[in-house]
Design a protein around this motif. Structure first.
Motif, PDB file in Angstrom:
ATOM      1  N   HIS A 239       0.835  -1.206   0.000  1.00  0.00           N
ATOM      2  CA  HIS A 239       0.000   0.000   0.000  1.00  0.00           C
ATOM      3  C   HIS A 239       0.870   1.257   0.000  1.00  0.00           C
ATOM      4  O   HIS A 239       0.579   2.222  -0.721  1.00  0.00           O
ATOM      5  CB  HIS A 239      -0.928   0.012   1.217  1.00  0.00           C
ATOM      6  N   PHE A 240       1.944   1.236   0.791  1.00  0.00           N
ATOM      7  CA  PHE A 240       2.838   2.400   0.818  1.00  0.00           C
ATOM      8  C   PHE A 240       3.454   2.635  -0.552  1.00  0.00           C
ATOM      9  O   PHE A 240       3.465   3.772  -1.062  1.00  0.00           O
ATOM     10  CB  PHE A 240       3.937   2.222   1.865  1.00  0.00           C
ATOM     11  N   ASN A 241       3.998   1.573  -1.160  1.00  0.00           N
ATOM     12  CA  ASN A 241       4.642   1.731  -2.466  1.00  0.00           C
ATOM     13  C   ASN A 241       3.647   2.158  -3.546  1.00  0.00           C
ATOM     14  O   ASN A 241       3.984   2.936  -4.442  1.00  0.00           O
ATOM     15  CB  ASN A 241       5.335   0.428  -2.862  1.00  0.00           C
ATOM     16  N   LEU A 242       2.427   1.646  -3.441  1.00  0.00           N
ATOM     17  CA  LEU A 242       1.393   2.046  -4.393  1.00  0.00           C
ATOM     18  C   LEU A 242       1.051   3.525  -4.206  1.00  0.00           C
ATOM     19  O   LEU A 242       0.887   4.276  -5.186  1.00  0.00           O
ATOM     20  CB  LEU A 242       0.157   1.169  -4.215  1.00  0.00           C
ATOM     21  N   TYR A 259      -1.756   5.490   1.423  1.00  0.00           N
ATOM     22  CA  TYR A 259      -0.987   5.750   2.644  1.00  0.00           C
ATOM     23  C   TYR A 259      -1.871   5.493   3.866  1.00  0.00           C
ATOM     24  O   TYR A 259      -1.409   4.939   4.880  1.00  0.00           O
ATOM     25  CB  TYR A 259      -0.484   7.196   2.662  1.00  0.00           C
ATOM     26  N   GLN A 260      -3.129   5.876   3.778  1.00  0.00           N
ATOM     27  CA  GLN A 260      -4.062   5.629   4.886  1.00  0.00           C
ATOM     28  C   GLN A 260      -4.279   4.135   5.101  1.00  0.00           C
ATOM     29  O   GLN A 260      -4.350   3.666   6.244  1.00  0.00           O
ATOM     30  CB  GLN A 260      -5.392   6.326   4.608  1.00  0.00           C
ATOM     31  N   LEU A 261      -4.373   3.382   4.010  1.00  0.00           N
ATOM     32  CA  LEU A 261      -4.539   1.934   4.136  1.00  0.00           C
ATOM     33  C   LEU A 261      -3.289   1.293   4.736  1.00  0.00           C
ATOM     34  O   LEU A 261      -3.386   0.338   5.510  1.00  0.00           O
ATOM     35  CB  LEU A 261      -4.850   1.319   2.765  1.00  0.00           C
ATOM     36  N   ASN A 265      -3.326  -0.754   8.418  1.00  0.00           N
ATOM     37  CA  ASN A 265      -2.804  -2.101   8.658  1.00  0.00           C
ATOM     38  C   ASN A 265      -1.579  -2.103   9.561  1.00  0.00           C
ATOM     39  O   ASN A 265      -1.252  -3.131  10.146  1.00  0.00           O
ATOM     40  CB  ASN A 265      -2.473  -2.771   7.320  1.00  0.00           C
ATOM     41  N   ASN A 266      -0.910  -0.951   9.656  1.00  0.00           N
ATOM     42  CA  ASN A 266       0.231  -0.838  10.560  1.00  0.00           C
ATOM     43  C   ASN A 266       0.290   0.603  11.076  1.00  0.00           C
ATOM     44  O   ASN A 266       0.922   1.467  10.464  1.00  0.00           O
ATOM     45  CB  ASN A 266       1.535  -1.194   9.851  1.00  0.00           C
ATOM     46  N   PRO A 267      -0.382   0.887  12.197  1.00  0.00           N
ATOM     47  CA  PRO A 267      -0.466   2.262  12.714  1.00  0.00           C
ATOM     48  C   PRO A 267       0.884   2.900  13.036  1.00  0.00           C
ATOM     49  O   PRO A 267       0.964   4.115  13.198  1.00  0.00           O
ATOM     50  CB  PRO A 267      -1.319   2.107  13.977  1.00  0.00           C
ATOM     51  N   ARG A 268       1.931   2.109  13.137  1.00  0.00           N
ATOM     52  CA  ARG A 268       3.260   2.643  13.469  1.00  0.00           C
ATOM     53  C   ARG A 268       4.162   2.782  12.241  1.00  0.00           C
ATOM     54  O   ARG A 268       5.382   2.944  12.378  1.00  0.00           O
ATOM     55  CB  ARG A 268       3.933   1.743  14.503  1.00  0.00           C
ATOM     56  N   TYR A 269       3.588   2.736  11.084  1.00  0.00           N
ATOM     57  CA  TYR A 269       4.364   2.819   9.843  1.00  0.00           C
ATOM     58  C   TYR A 269       4.776   4.282   9.629  1.00  0.00           C
ATOM     59  O   TYR A 269       4.054   5.079   9.050  1.00  0.00           O
ATOM     60  CB  TYR A 269       3.518   2.310   8.676  1.00  0.00           C
ATOM     61  N   GLU A 270       5.988   4.622  10.098  1.00  0.00           N
ATOM     62  CA  GLU A 270       6.426   6.021  10.136  1.00  0.00           C
ATOM     63  C   GLU A 270       6.564   6.631   8.748  1.00  0.00           C
ATOM     64  O   GLU A 270       6.240   7.816   8.546  1.00  0.00           O
ATOM     65  CB  GLU A 270       7.745   6.130  10.905  1.00  0.00           C
ATOM     66  N   ALA A 272       4.854   6.013   6.093  1.00  0.00           N
ATOM     67  CA  ALA A 272       3.517   6.361   5.598  1.00  0.00           C
ATOM     68  C   ALA A 272       2.989   7.595   6.315  1.00  0.00           C
ATOM     69  O   ALA A 272       2.349   8.455   5.700  1.00  0.00           O
ATOM     70  CB  ALA A 272       2.567   5.172   5.788  1.00  0.00           C
ATOM     71  N   MET A 273       3.262   7.703   7.625  1.00  0.00           N
ATOM     72  CA  MET A 273       2.840   8.893   8.378  1.00  0.00           C
ATOM     73  C   MET A 273       3.439  10.154   7.774  1.00  0.00           C
ATOM     74  O   MET A 273       2.745  11.164   7.583  1.00  0.00           O
ATOM     75  CB  MET A 273       3.294   8.773   9.847  1.00  0.00           C
ATOM     76  N   ARG A 274       4.743  10.087   7.496  1.00  0.00           N
ATOM     77  CA  ARG A 274       5.431  11.273   6.985  1.00  0.00           C
ATOM     78  C   ARG A 274       4.903  11.674   5.609  1.00  0.00           C
ATOM     79  O   ARG A 274       4.669  12.865   5.347  1.00  0.00           O
ATOM     80  CB  ARG A 274       6.940  11.019   6.932  1.00  0.00           C
TER      81      ARG A 274
END
Length: 284
Positions: A239-242, A259-261, A265-270, A272-274
């Motif tokens: 999802h991040f790479n997409l 990025y939201q997806l 699936n991983n609330p600590r995915y930094e 994606a947050m950034r």
């Protein structure tokens, strides 16, 4: 009347070990072998108390039995007592430097501990004893790659492929090395070979998509990411790479969605947050 057995898949040294054990039993029957076999059967059945009893009895007859020590170490590993198991296995190989099952258990412990140095030392010893077994060349290749020794890693991935061309992980490993070298064209070729062997490997599909994106082939990369998500819709990395691919195509709403997806699936995915925070600031 069965003297021994092998469970598929088995390696060359498994076969040789069984032959040696059968020959020893035939030429010099003793009281130790039945105890060891009963201990191993009990261990496989999950009866740790019975297994330990038999291995300890075997050591009374043969204190330096590498097989008994390896059995005791295996019990400690089930109990998560890895340091105790490590000492038992080190003692086992000190008594019998050619007892491959002890080295296999050592590899399991070093993998659990994340000890690449221990993995390399042990796999190097077993590879020397069993040079035609691709399992150990693959272990060495992965460990060297984790240590960023690209030349050493490539050497052992190529050895693995020569020994067994149908190991997808070896082709994928060569692709990962090419990605680190920014040779995206060759990386794609290796990933495609890996997918020819295992077409449903999400990690390889993700890496192939990334290779396309790095070359600027965004639509082809997105296509591979979507195939990966069809296999596992919850994979946050895909999802991040997409999302990143859509961001490069300036399709910001779609980028935000993925990025939201990823974060769902991983609330600590930094990462994606950034990226998400950056896009929201741009939108405001």
């Amino acid at each position: 009347g069965i003297d021994g057995y092998l469970i598929k898949p088995f390696s060359y040294e498994d076969f040789v070990t069984q032959l040696i054990q059968m020959a020893r039993r035939a030429s010099a029957p003793d009281d130790v072998t039945p105890l060891l076999e009963q201990g191993e059967e009990a261990l496989e059945a999950g009866d740790l108390a019975k297994a330990e009893e038999n291995f300890l009895k075997a050591r009374v007859y043969r204190p330096n039995s590498a097989r008994a020590l390896t059995g005791i170490a295996s019990i400690e590993m089930v109990k998560k007592q890895f340091d105790i198991a490590l000492r038992q296995l080190q003692e086992a190989v000190a008594y019998n430097a050619n007892y491959i099952p002890a080295y296999r258990k050592l590899l399991e412990i070093f993998e659990h501990k994340g000890d690449n140095g221990g993995m390399i030392r042990t796999a190097t010893i077993v590879h020397a004893m069993s040079p035609d077994n691709p399992k150990y060349t693959l272990i060495l290749a992965k460990c060297y790659l984790e240590l960023n020794n690209l030349e050493g890693s490539e050497e052992f991935y190529r050895k693995t492929i020569r020994l067994s061309p149908k190991i997808a992980d070896a082709h994928k490993g060569l692709g990962n090395i090419c990605m680190l070298r920014k040779d995206y064209e060759r990386a794609r070729k290796h990933y495609k070979k890996a997918l020819d062997i295992d077409k449903d490997d999400i990690s390889t599909l993700n890496s192939l998509g990334l290779a396309y994106v790095r070359q600027g082939h965004l639509d082809k990369g997105i296509e591979r990411y979507r195939v990966a998500l069809s296999l596992n819709p919850q994979d946050e990395r895909v999802h991040f790479n997409l999302g990143f691919a859509y961001e490069k195509k300036e399709l910001i709403p779609k980028a935000i969605e993925h990025y939201q997806l990823a974060l769902q699936n991983n609330p600590r995915y930094e990462k994606a947050m950034r990226r998400l925070e950056r896009l929201r600031k741009m939108a405001s």
